[in-house]
Structure formats: C-alpha cells, structure tokens
Design a protein around this motif. Structure first.
Motif, PDB file in Angstrom:
ATOM      1  N   GLY A  95      57.590  54.731 140.883  1.00 48.84           N
ATOM      2  CA  GLY A  95      58.763  54.514 139.703  1.00 48.84           C
ATOM      3  C   GLY A  95      60.010  54.258 140.312  1.00 48.84           C
ATOM      4  O   GLY A  95      59.593  52.838 140.616  1.00 48.84           O
ATOM      5  N   SER A 122      59.800  58.094 136.676  1.00 48.47           N
ATOM      6  CA  SER A 122      59.523  59.509 137.793  1.00 48.47           C
ATOM      7  C   SER A 122      58.164  58.844 138.055  1.00 48.47           C
ATOM      8  O   SER A 122      57.358  58.084 137.820  1.00 48.47           O
ATOM      9  N   ALA A 123      57.505  59.233 139.134  1.00 53.14           N
ATOM     10  CA  ALA A 123      56.666  58.726 139.843  1.00 53.14           C
ATOM     11  C   ALA A 123      55.404  59.202 138.968  1.00 53.14           C
ATOM     12  O   ALA A 123      55.640  60.579 138.314  1.00 53.14           O
ATOM     13  N   ASN A 124      54.253  58.445 139.267  1.00 57.89           N
ATOM     14  CA  ASN A 124      53.260  58.795 138.110  1.00 57.89           C
ATOM     15  C   ASN A 124      51.823  59.393 139.135  1.00 57.89           C
ATOM     16  O   ASN A 124      51.348  58.548 139.928  1.00 57.89           O
ATOM     17  N   GLN A 167      63.448  52.118 139.080  1.00 63.76           N
ATOM     18  CA  GLN A 167      64.747  51.923 137.900  1.00 63.76           C
ATOM     19  C   GLN A 167      65.285  51.106 137.423  1.00 63.76           C
ATOM     20  O   GLN A 167      64.100  49.163 137.658  1.00 63.76           O
ATOM     21  N   TRP A 210      58.846  61.253 131.304  1.00 62.47           N
ATOM     22  CA  TRP A 210      58.451  60.646 132.834  1.00 62.47           C
ATOM     23  C   TRP A 210      59.330  58.963 132.994  1.00 62.47           C
ATOM     24  O   TRP A 210      60.043  58.641 133.593  1.00 62.47           O
ATOM     25  N   THR A 235      63.750  58.529 131.581  1.00 64.21           N
ATOM     26  CA  THR A 235      65.176  58.742 131.407  1.00 64.21           C
ATOM     27  C   THR A 235      66.194  57.785 131.043  1.00 64.21           C
ATOM     28  O   THR A 235      65.775  56.560 131.199  1.00 64.21           O
ATOM     29  N   THR A 295      65.611  55.245 134.653  1.00 59.16           N
ATOM     30  CA  THR A 295      64.471  55.177 135.386  1.00 59.16           C
ATOM     31  C   THR A 295      63.075  56.614 135.246  1.00 59.16           C
ATOM     32  O   THR A 295      63.110  57.315 134.871  1.00 59.16           O
TER      33      THR A 295
END
Length: 168
Positions: free
Chosen positions: A66, A103-105, A68, A88, A90, A101
C-alpha cells in the motif's frame, strides 16, 4: 453612451462594463467627438483560457504493502474528482491537493481502478484526466513458524503457526 450637447469645461467620468469573454480575443472602440475634436480609446480584451492542470497526471502503481499518492489540481473552473466505489483506495482533499491512500493488498489478486478528474461543465469535459490506480497482488506465501522441532522421547504436544496466502 448617450450624447450630451450642453457640456463645456467639464471633466466627467464614465464607467464602461465589458462582458465576460469566453471566445477569441476581441477589440472595441469608444469615440468622443466635440465639433472638430475627436478622441477615441481602443479596448482590447483577452480571451478566457481554461486552466486545468493535474500534477502528476500519470498512472500510479502501488506495491502490495500500500501507500500514498498526492495529486494537485489547479483549475479556474469547478471540477469533480470521481473515485469508483472500492474497498482499498481512499482519498482526502485539502486545498486542491488530493491524497490517495491504498491499503495493503494481502490477496493474490491485483486491483485497479480509474480516478476521473473532470471540469463540471460539459463544455470542458474533453480536458478531463483519468489516472489509473493499480496495486500489485501479494505473492503466494506459505510460511511455518518453525522449520525444525526437536522432540524428546516423551509424549508431548507443540504449536505450529502457518501463515499463508494460498490454500494448503
């Protein structure tokens, strides 16, 4: 302007209103004449130019962990930032700066979506920018908490943790 015939030795102020110009550059002339005297002013008006800059406008690939990505929008028209519904990515806005941003996948499936940044007016929609946001999948993982366990001759139990992103 209305002609006034009885003015002499008078300084007078006129106010002229120039309409908004969303076309080409244009020129107008205002003339004042009194007998043999003639004065004129030439008024030149620039054309309005759309300012719609998205920086950076390139696609963004996130790592599986993830992260930014900041995007700055500078525009002289109202615009929208459209992020499709997802679980996932935002976005937060602050004064023309957008922070995306991811998130981790932790899955084995890569993910992808298109963020569309567009002027609200249909007249300028051709200036829209589409930024493809993607994220790589986590690699297949099968980890054991221990790779070797020494057991004495006595009966006993022990715990082993399996951390996996695939079925086993």
């Amino acid at each position: 302007i209305t002609e006034v015939k009885t003015k002499a030795l008078v300084e007078e102020e006129y106010t002229f209103k120039v309409a908004f110009n969303d076309g080409k550059e244009r020129v107008g002339k205002i003339s004042f004449t009194a007998g043999d005297l003639h004065e004129e002013i030439i008024v030149k008006q620039d054309a309005w130019v759309l300012e719609f800059n998205v920086t950076p406008a390139e696609d963004k690939a996130f790592t599986p962990e993830g992260g930014q990505h900041k995007v700055i929008v500078e525009s002289n028209v109202d615009y929208t930032v459209n992020v499709p519904t997802n679980d996932w990515l935002t976005v937060e806005k602050s004064e023309g700066e957008y922070t995306f941003t991811a998130s981790a996948n932790n899955t084995l499936t890569a993910r992808e979506l298109d963020v569309r940044i567009s002027p609200k007016s249909a007249k300028y929609v051709s200036s829209s920018k589409i930024i493809k946001m993607s994220q790589k999948a986590a690699g297949a993982k099968l980890d054991l908490s221990e790779l070797e366990k020494k057991i004495t001759y006595q009966a006993q139990t022990f715990d082993l943790t399996v951390d996996a992103t695939i079925e086993y």
